[in-house]
Design a protein around this motif. Structure first.
Motif, PDB file in Angstrom:
ATOM      1  N   GLN A  12      52.976 -86.315 -20.116  1.00 41.80           N
ATOM      2  CA  GLN A  12      52.417 -85.922 -21.410  1.00 41.80           C
ATOM      3  C   GLN A  12      53.054 -86.742 -22.537  1.00 41.80           C
ATOM      4  O   GLN A  12      52.358 -87.168 -23.470  1.00 41.80           O
ATOM      5  CB  GLN A  12      52.631 -84.431 -21.639  1.00 41.80           C
ATOM      6  N   TRP A  13      54.362 -86.961 -22.477  1.00 44.34           N
ATOM      7  CA  TRP A  13      55.043 -87.747 -23.500  1.00 44.34           C
ATOM      8  C   TRP A  13      54.512 -89.182 -23.533  1.00 44.34           C
ATOM      9  O   TRP A  13      54.304 -89.736 -24.604  1.00 44.34           O
ATOM     10  CB  TRP A  13      56.543 -87.765 -23.253  1.00 44.34           C
ATOM     11  N   TYR A  58      61.452 -79.305 -25.227  1.00 40.96           N
ATOM     12  CA  TYR A  58      60.035 -79.579 -25.484  1.00 40.96           C
ATOM     13  C   TYR A  58      59.208 -78.297 -25.432  1.00 40.96           C
ATOM     14  O   TYR A  58      58.270 -78.129 -26.208  1.00 40.96           O
ATOM     15  CB  TYR A  58      59.539 -80.583 -24.456  1.00 40.96           C
ATOM     16  N   ASP A  87      55.133 -85.667 -28.853  1.00 42.22           N
ATOM     17  CA  ASP A  87      55.113 -86.366 -27.566  1.00 42.22           C
ATOM     18  C   ASP A  87      55.746 -87.742 -27.678  1.00 42.22           C
ATOM     19  O   ASP A  87      56.538 -88.145 -26.824  1.00 42.22           O
ATOM     20  CB  ASP A  87      53.682 -86.485 -27.039  1.00 42.22           C
TER      21      ASP A  87
END
Length: 102
Positions: A12-13, A58, A87
């Motif tokens: 996702q990052w 996160y 992100d």
């Protein structure tokens, strides 16, 4: 071997970082928000951390990044881009993890 949660977070990052690269060309003020989130990560996670510890931070990033950006560098429409900024910041910060591997 990273946990499934860490692997998903890293994916996702990375995706968010690509979006951030594109969006920040159109809205340069996203860079200011990015710096705010990085600064908050330094305070909350520190300089020595694992990817697991970062992924735990996160999970609660909205709780602290939203007020930090709102207080320090708000601009019109910034809340719509906050997830992308987060992100990208986590992706950049993850490179400093003691267990980071590309």
């Amino acid at each position: 071997m990273p946990t499934v949660e860490v692997q998903l977070a890293r994916r996702q990052w990375e995706e968010g970082s690509r979006r951030f690269d594109d969006e920040s060309k159109v809205e340069p003020r996203l860079l200011d928000a990015f710096e705010v989130v990085i600064d908050e990560l330094r305070k909350r996670v520190g300089q020595t951390f694992s990817l697991e510890e970062l992924s735990l931070a996160y999970a609660h990033a909205d709780d602290w990044s939203r007020p930090a950006v709102a207080d320090r560098t708000p601009f019109p429409g910034w809340p719509r881009s906050l997830a992308t900024v987060q992100d990208a910041a986590f992706h950049a910060y993850s490179r400093g993890a003691r267990d980071y591997e590309p």
